[in-house]
Scaffold this active site. Structure first.
Site, PDB file in Angstrom:
ATOM      1  N   HIS A   1       0.849  -1.188   0.000  1.00  0.00           N
ATOM      2  CA  HIS A   1       0.000   0.000   0.000  1.00  0.00           C
ATOM      3  C   HIS A   1       0.887   1.241   0.000  1.00  0.00           C
ATOM      4  CE1 HIS A   1      -3.904  -1.957   1.764  1.00  0.00           C
ATOM      5  NE2 HIS A   1      -3.395  -2.630   0.750  1.00  0.00           N
TER       6      HIS A   1
ATOM      7  N   TYR B   1      -9.332   5.100   7.277  1.00  0.00           N
ATOM      8  CA  TYR B   1      -9.537   5.525   8.655  1.00  0.00           C
ATOM      9  C   TYR B   1     -10.672   6.545   8.652  1.00  0.00           C
ATOM     10  CZ  TYR B   1      -5.141   3.389  10.230  1.00  0.00           C
ATOM     11  OH  TYR B   1      -4.146   2.503  10.559  1.00  0.00           O
TER      12      TYR B   1
ATOM     13  N   PRO C   1      -3.896   0.503  18.900  1.00  0.00           N
ATOM     14  CA  PRO C   1      -3.662  -0.040  17.562  1.00  0.00           C
ATOM     15  C   PRO C   1      -3.876   0.938  16.416  1.00  0.00           C
ATOM     16  CG  PRO C   1      -5.766  -0.813  18.427  1.00  0.00           C
ATOM     17  CD  PRO C   1      -5.087  -0.084  19.543  1.00  0.00           C
TER      18      PRO C   1
ATOM     19  N   LYS D   1       1.493   0.093  15.195  1.00  0.00           N
ATOM     20  CA  LYS D   1       2.891   0.098  15.613  1.00  0.00           C
ATOM     21  C   LYS D   1       3.331  -1.111  16.432  1.00  0.00           C
ATOM     22  CE  LYS D   1       3.947   3.719  13.533  1.00  0.00           C
ATOM     23  NZ  LYS D   1       4.161   3.221  12.200  1.00  0.00           N
TER      24      LYS D   1
ATOM     25  N   TYR E   1       3.869   6.850   9.963  1.00  0.00           N
ATOM     26  CA  TYR E   1       3.115   5.639   9.649  1.00  0.00           C
ATOM     27  C   TYR E   1       3.986   4.603   8.938  1.00  0.00           C
ATOM     28  CZ  TYR E   1      -1.178   3.003   8.952  1.00  0.00           C
ATOM     29  OH  TYR E   1      -2.167   2.038   9.025  1.00  0.00           O
TER      30      TYR E   1
END
Length: 400
Positions: free
Chosen positions: A81, A210, A302, A306, A394
């Site tokens: 991704h 998200y 979560p 990580k 990220y």
């Protein structure tokens, strides 16, 4: 006449408690350095290889697995991704990791990583004992600490080591074996949880979504081209019995909806569960010759994906430090281990807490705070600098 209990005595260089990704990867990295280890696990092999956990690998994690010979199946089955979507106020906004950082993430289930590690361990004959019981770690400040346990046949075993690695998770035995005066805990409980499902349904998006919604957070993720992983913000004491399949899909459709008619693909729900949201850090991550790694030392909410990646960073550094010790007796890197890990851990805690606060609704939240959340999201959607900060964290901060 009383019978004396027979104890089998064995020794190794590094005793590893826990056969999750932290323990197994540490064993693999030590093997590549010619260092012997024994891995102990309380659960069965079937349980360990099929326990579903997060599946987002940072660029550095994927690169390390590939460089150490563990990436063949990951490269074939993992989903690369180049970004994620933030969804709020009915619109999606893509954060382009590749453009912003030159890096990407890889979606590959944690249980798949564990299967690859178990297969590699067994291929070179490294000791790996499942179904052990009664594990105790002793003599942690001596030069030869001991792990006592009962093996699968209930035989008593005493394993003497040069060092012990506590990779046995948040509920393991290693961290509680450290005297309370020698360790400090930093904790935060979040006032919500995630209801997660695994569904036999093709992903409805090419990348993770998200979603911030007035009814609560939602996350659209995936495990393969035919299996989706989805989450809903819920109460920590939620009763799964109150959530029928129809209710779950209806709530997901509501929270993931967009003004341009996004269509969520549904299907049979294969698994479901409630994930608590907490932050936890133990300092230091070392006591004598016991070193903590992964969830035994720290838990992150979560939202930032990580947990697994922090465990990988821990054991990479621990393997490097142990390698230096067994090569030359130099303990410098062992002495730096805790501080080195914690620098990265706290940055991950910061990022995960920030993502969590930005995306979740809190019971009793004021209209003011709700508007601030929307403003924060809108700022990220409209600012390349803000997107770069999110993307850098990220895809993963450098291991070194």
């Amino acid at each position: 006449m009383a019978h004396t209990k027979t104890v089998t005595r064995v020794s190794t260089q590094v005793g590893i408690v826990g056969a999750g990704p932290a323990g197994l990867l540490l064993a693999h990295l030590l093997h590549l350095r010619g260092i012997e280890s024994v891995v102990l696990e309380a659960r069965s092999r079937d349980y360990v290889e099929n326990r579903l956990r997060a599946g987002v690998l940072e660029q550095g994690t994927a690169d390390l697995l590939t460089a150490t010979g563990l990436g063949e199946r990951m490269r074939r089955q993992g989903l690369v991704h180049d970004g994620i979507f933030l969804r709020f106020a009915g619109r999606s906004h893509r954060i382009d990791f590749r453009e912003l950082t030159g890096k990407a993430i890889l979606v590959y289930g944690q249980h798949e990583v564990v299967r690859d590690l178990v297969a590699a361990r067994l291929a070179y004959g490294g000791p790996l004992r499942f179904d052990v019981d009664g594990v105790r770690v002793e003599g942690l400040t001596s030069h030869r600490p001991t792990i006592r346990f009962r093996d699968a046949s209930r035989e008593e075993v005493e394993l003497t080591c040069d060092f012990i690695a506590g990779c046995d998770g948040f509920h393991g035995v290693c961290r509680p074996s450290i005297p309370p005066s020698a360790i400090h805990f930093f904790e935060r409980e979040f006032p919500f949880a995630w209801l997660g499902i695994l569904a036999e349904a093709p992903p409805s998006s090419t990348e993770l979504v998200y979603a911030h919604h007035e009814r609560g957070f939602a996350l659209l993720s995936m495990r393969s081209p035919t299996v989706s992983r989805l989450y809903l913000q819920c109460a920590p004491n939620e009763d799964l019995g109150d959530w029928s399949d129809d209710r779950i899909w209806s709530e997901l459709r509501t929270r993931l909806a967009t003004r341009d008619g996004f269509a969520l693909k549904d299907g049979p729900i294969l698994q479901r569960g409630i994930t608590p949201m907490r932050g936890f850090v133990a300092e230091p991550m070392r006591f004598g010759r016991l070193f903590l790694a992964g969830d035994a030392a720290h838990i992150v909410p979560p939202t930032g994906a990580k947990g697994l990646n922090l465990a990988v960073a821990d054991v990479q550094w621990l393997a490097e430090a142990l390698g230096a010790f067994f090569r030359s007796g130099d303990e410098t890197l062992l002495e730096q281990y805790s501080a080195r890990c914690l620098q990265r851990v706290w940055k991950a805690e910061r990022f995960s807490s920030w993502m969590t606060a930005m995306l979740h609704r809190v019971t009793g939240q004021s209209d003011y705070d709700y508007r601030v959340q929307l403003a924060e999201l809108d700022y990220i959607a409209s600012s390349k600098s803000a997107q770069a900060t999110l993307a850098e964290n990220y895809v993963g901060l450098p291991f070194s």
